[in-house]
Design an enzyme around this catalytic site. Structure first.
Site, PDB file in Angstrom:
ATOM      1  N   TYR A 187      57.437  -8.423  -4.045  1.00  0.00           N
ATOM      2  CA  TYR A 187      56.812  -7.661  -2.966  1.00  0.00           C
ATOM      3  C   TYR A 187      57.879  -6.789  -2.301  1.00  0.00           C
ATOM      4  CZ  TYR A 187      52.698 -10.680  -3.435  1.00  0.00           C
ATOM      5  OH  TYR A 187      51.594 -11.366  -3.917  1.00  0.00           O
ATOM      6  N   PRO A 222      41.239 -11.149  -1.307  1.00  0.00           N
ATOM      7  CA  PRO A 222      39.890 -11.650  -1.039  1.00  0.00           C
ATOM      8  C   PRO A 222      38.966 -10.618  -0.395  1.00  0.00           C
ATOM      9  CG  PRO A 222      41.409 -12.498   0.585  1.00  0.00           C
ATOM     10  CD  PRO A 222      42.241 -11.831  -0.471  1.00  0.00           C
ATOM     11  N   LEU A 223      39.556  -9.596   0.216  1.00  0.00           N
ATOM     12  CA  LEU A 223      38.747  -8.561   0.857  1.00  0.00           C
ATOM     13  C   LEU A 223      38.633  -7.314  -0.019  1.00  0.00           C
ATOM     14  CD1 LEU A 223      40.144  -8.898   4.494  1.00  0.00           C
ATOM     15  CD2 LEU A 223      38.102  -9.957   3.505  1.00  0.00           C
ATOM     16  N   GLY A 224      39.130  -7.414  -1.253  1.00  0.00           N
ATOM     17  CA  GLY A 224      39.006  -6.296  -2.183  1.00  0.00           C
ATOM     18  C   GLY A 224      40.254  -5.462  -2.360  1.00  0.00           C
ATOM     19  N   GLY A 225      41.340  -5.852  -1.717  1.00  0.00           N
ATOM     20  CA  GLY A 225      42.585  -5.104  -1.857  1.00  0.00           C
ATOM     21  C   GLY A 225      42.870  -4.236  -0.645  1.00  0.00           C
TER      22      GLY A 225
END
Length: 284
Positions: A53, A207-210
């Site tokens: 990251y 989890p929220l789509g990116g």
């Protein structure tokens, strides 16, 4: 806040994903530190990071260093379970590559230990490299576990066969599986159910789509917007509450780079959805 279990440790139902604070489009450091502190103040006790990251080629481990700095400056920092990953790399041109060789995994783990400033990493996760036999890579993680350099072991982007194989190689000590799962990406449902069967935590990433799609969740999936309106909360909160309702094995790790974002995500742990609402969201 209610808790869930990873291995022998109780954690908050919602974790914090650190990636948005270190890759392209990242905020200034002060906002990132404030985001981590807001997470801790909201009851979050699990933070997910990785040596990959980072944005530029010469800053490997940027997010690990940032997380360590934030935790050192907060009274609750020593109580947080930090999960990091090895085997994923970023050359610095925006791309992602893999190196699952045992040599790389061991070297990467040592570097992560130094950056995080700990004697043993809370959870060390490995992402499969198709060029390297899976058993060899997991075997390296097992050695790190046996040597006490990591407290717990997890895998990422694994299919059911790989989950079973990793757990066997690790002598039944696999504690987590981190796979993509969201309203737009539900093909990891078999892995989720297997984790529930084996008593392994399932950590949905994106989890929220990116990063780019999280804000569009309500407009892209109308039922999430409708349920959110009825509870007077955000569609993102509804999404995370829906995941938590799927199984006690689920611990979502939404990424955040703003204090208000992680506060909203953490609040989803207290949002109770009805059976009818869950069925409606399942049908999307």
């Amino acid at each position: 806040m209610h808790t869930r279990r990873i291995g022998d440790i109780e954690v908050s139902p919602i974790g914090l994903g650190g990636m948005p604070m270190s890759i392209e489009g990242r905020p200034e450091e002060a906002r990132s530190l404030a985001t981590v502190h807001a997470a801790l103040d909201a009851g979050v006790t699990l933070i997910d990071t990785a040596d990959a990251y980072h944005r530029d080629a010469d800053e490997v481990g940027h997010n690990e260093t940032l997380i360590a700095k934030a935790l050192a400056r907060h009274a609750l920092g020593a109580q947080i379970l930090v999960a990091t990953k090895g085997g994923h790399l970023r050359p610095g041109d925006g791309s992602w590559t893999l190196d699952g060789s045992p040599k790389h995994i061991k070297v990467a783990c040592e570097a992560s230990l130094r950056r995080l400033g700990v004697e043993a990493i809370g959870i060390y996760q490995f992402r499969p490299d198709p060029r390297i036999p899976y058993a060899e890579s997991v075997g390296a993680v097992r050695e790190l576990l046996d040597e006490g350099k990591i407290r717990m072991a997890g895998v990422s982007n694994a299919n059911p066969e790989q989950i079973r194989q990793a757990n066997e190689i690790l002598g039944g000590r696999l504690v987590s599986v981190q796979n993509q799962f969201s309203p737009a990406f539900r093909s990891s449902e078999p892995e989720l159910r297997l984790c529930e069967e084996l008593g392994i935590a399932f950590l949905p990433w994106s989890p929220l789509g990116g990063i780019s799609r999280a804000r569009e969740l309500g407009s892209a999936y109308a039922p999430f917007a409708r349920v959110a309106k009825s509870h007077r909360v955000s569609p993102q909160q509804v999404c995370l509450a829906w995941m938590l309702a799927k199984s006690p094995a689920v611990v979502p790790i939404p990424g955040a780079s703003r204090p208000e974002t992680i506060r909203d995500s953490a609040a989803s742990a207290d949002l109770k959805l009805t059976d009818e609402e869950i069925a409606e969201l399942d049908s999307v």
